[in-house]
Design a protein around this motif. Structure first.
Motif, short mmCIF file in Angstrom:
data_model
loop_
_atom_site.label_atom_id
_atom_site.label_comp_id
_atom_site.label_asym_id
_atom_site.label_seq_id
_atom_site.Cartn_x
_atom_site.Cartn_y
_atom_site.Cartn_z
N GLN A 22 -32.49 -34.19 14.42
CA GLN A 22 -31.15 -33.74 14.79
C GLN A 22 -31.11 -33.12 16.18
OE1 GLN A 22 -30.04 -31.20 11.49
NE2 GLN A 22 -29.25 -32.93 10.32
N CYS A 27 -33.47 -33.95 19.01
CA CYS A 27 -33.78 -34.88 20.12
C CYS A 27 -33.41 -36.33 19.81
CB CYS A 27 -35.26 -34.78 20.48
SG CYS A 27 -36.40 -35.36 19.20
N HIS A 28 -33.08 -36.63 18.57
CA HIS A 28 -32.65 -37.96 18.15
C HIS A 28 -33.77 -39.00 18.17
CE1 HIS A 28 -28.60 -36.50 17.83
NE2 HIS A 28 -28.73 -35.98 19.04
N ARG A 32 -28.02 -43.09 20.58
CA ARG A 32 -28.17 -42.43 19.28
C ARG A 32 -27.29 -41.19 19.20
NH1 ARG A 32 -34.77 -42.79 18.54
NH2 ARG A 32 -34.87 -45.07 18.40
N ARG A 33 -27.29 -40.39 20.27
CA ARG A 33 -26.43 -39.20 20.30
C ARG A 33 -24.97 -39.59 20.12
NH1 ARG A 33 -29.49 -37.93 24.85
NH2 ARG A 33 -31.15 -36.49 24.32
N HIS A 81 -22.49 -38.37 17.11
CA HIS A 81 -21.35 -37.51 17.41
C HIS A 81 -20.01 -38.23 17.27
CE1 HIS A 81 -23.93 -34.20 18.39
NE2 HIS A 81 -24.63 -34.99 19.17
#
Length: 72
Positions: free
Chosen positions: A35, A37-38, A65-66, A70
């Motif tokens: 959660q 650094c992905h 990925r972020r 989000h």
């Protein structure tokens, strides 16, 4: 202007590509990514033995990925 893909952390060996770790180390149960650094658990485990090129390949995946996390 700061490059959003460029490493932005101080966890770096001399001359190497820094780790994206931000010390929030929890695995997201939906994605399997950290959660903070992905990265995947496999990427985290292999980081110390990766070449700089492999590390940059991982860095290139992180913005997507972020965004996915989000925007869900």
């Amino acid at each position: 202007m700061t490059d959003p893909v460029a490493p932005q952390t101080s966890h770096s060996p001399a001359g190497g590509v820094p780790s994206p770790c931000i010390s929030i180390c929890r695995t997201d149960p939906d994605t399997g990514w950290c959660q903070g650094c992905h990265r995947t658990l496999q990427e985290i485990a292999a980081w110390s033995t990766m070449t700089d090129e492999q590390r940059m390949d991982v860095w290139m995946l992180l913005p997507g990925r972020r965004a996915r996390v989000h925007n869900e």
